[in-house]
Design a protein around this motif. Structure first.
Motif, PDB file in Angstrom:
ATOM      1  N   LYS A  63      34.664   4.025  34.041  1.00 35.22           N
ATOM      2  CA  LYS A  63      33.310   4.542  34.248  1.00 35.22           C
ATOM      3  C   LYS A  63      32.318   3.504  33.742  1.00 35.22           C
ATOM      4  CE  LYS A  63      30.911   8.894  33.684  1.00 35.22           C
ATOM      5  NZ  LYS A  63      31.021  10.244  33.111  1.00 35.22           N
ATOM      6  N   ALA A  64      31.379   3.122  34.598  1.00 37.72           N
ATOM      7  CA  ALA A  64      30.471   2.021  34.293  1.00 37.72           C
ATOM      8  C   ALA A  64      29.392   2.371  33.274  1.00 37.72           C
ATOM      9  CB  ALA A  64      29.815   1.516  35.572  1.00 37.72           C
ATOM     10  N   GLY A  65      29.058   3.639  33.152  1.00 33.79           N
ATOM     11  CA  GLY A  65      28.009   4.010  32.216  1.00 33.79           C
ATOM     12  C   GLY A  65      26.610   3.872  32.790  1.00 33.79           C
ATOM     13  N   LEU A  98      31.905  -3.175  27.780  1.00 34.39           N
ATOM     14  CA  LEU A  98      32.063  -1.728  27.848  1.00 34.39           C
ATOM     15  C   LEU A  98      32.774  -1.182  26.601  1.00 34.39           C
ATOM     16  CD1 LEU A  98      32.923  -1.251  31.619  1.00 34.39           C
ATOM     17  CD2 LEU A  98      30.788  -0.656  30.467  1.00 34.39           C
ATOM     18  N   GLU A  99      33.685  -1.958  26.027  1.00 32.79           N
ATOM     19  CA  GLU A  99      34.403  -1.516  24.829  1.00 32.79           C
ATOM     20  C   GLU A  99      33.495  -1.469  23.602  1.00 32.79           C
ATOM     21  OE1 GLU A  99      37.666  -4.270  24.635  1.00 32.79           O
ATOM     22  OE2 GLU A  99      38.928  -2.996  25.901  1.00 32.79           O
ATOM     23  N   LYS A 100      32.409  -2.215  23.631  1.00 30.25           N
ATOM     24  CA  LYS A 100      31.473  -2.229  22.502  1.00 30.25           C
ATOM     25  C   LYS A 100      30.652  -0.944  22.421  1.00 30.25           C
ATOM     26  CE  LYS A 100      31.086  -7.210  22.266  1.00 30.25           C
ATOM     27  NZ  LYS A 100      30.249  -8.387  22.474  1.00 30.25           N
ATOM     28  N   GLY A 101      30.643  -0.184  23.492  1.00 30.94           N
ATOM     29  CA  GLY A 101      29.892   1.057  23.482  1.00 30.94           C
ATOM     30  C   GLY A 101      29.143   1.266  24.779  1.00 30.94           C
ATOM     31  N   PRO A 102      28.385   2.343  24.840  1.00 32.16           N
ATOM     32  CA  PRO A 102      27.626   2.654  26.063  1.00 32.16           C
ATOM     33  C   PRO A 102      26.684   1.518  26.440  1.00 32.16           C
ATOM     34  CG  PRO A 102      27.498   4.451  24.467  1.00 32.16           C
ATOM     35  CD  PRO A 102      28.154   3.302  23.783  1.00 32.16           C
ATOM     36  N   VAL A 103      26.542   1.299  27.731  1.00 35.85           N
ATOM     37  CA  VAL A 103      25.651   0.240  28.205  1.00 35.85           C
ATOM     38  C   VAL A 103      24.229   0.752  28.354  1.00 35.85           C
ATOM     39  CG1 VAL A 103      27.425  -1.123  29.316  1.00 35.85           C
ATOM     40  CG2 VAL A 103      26.256   0.653  30.621  1.00 35.85           C
TER      41      VAL A 103
END
Length: 104
Positions: A63-65, A98-103
């Protein structure tokens, strides 16, 4: 989000992106897709098709956010719900973001 959308834009300019279900499907079965991303507001029906496609290819879409409108804007196209990244290094960079958090 700016950095994420910038990476999508860079991938498009480099020719390393497939946008839309049919283009993504062709890239997946052509062995070119390295990463599948889908929009937050993708319809349930299309999401089921994406999950089936990914399962057939042994991939896990992420999911791209961001929305379809934001994806389309980032890649310079109409709103787009599913994209494939075709470059390994670009895919790794996007996953790292994306692993760092929501974009958003």
């Amino acid at each position: 989000m700016k950095k994420f959308c910038g990476m999508l834009s860079l991938a498009r300019r480099a020719g390393n992106i497939a946008c839309g279900f049919d283009a993504v499907k062709a890239s997946v079965f052509g062995g070119k897709a390295k990463l599948l991303l889908y929009a937050d507001d993708l319809s349930e029906k299309t999401l089921k098709r994406v999950m089936f496609l990914a399962g057939e290819a042994g991939m896990s879409p992420i999911k791209a956010g961001i929305t379809m409108e934001e994806i389309g804007s980032a890649v310079g196209k109409a709103p787009c719900g599913i994209i494939a990244i075709l470059d390994t290094h670009m895919a790794k960079g996007i996953v790292s973001l994306l692993e760092k958090g929501p974009v958003c």
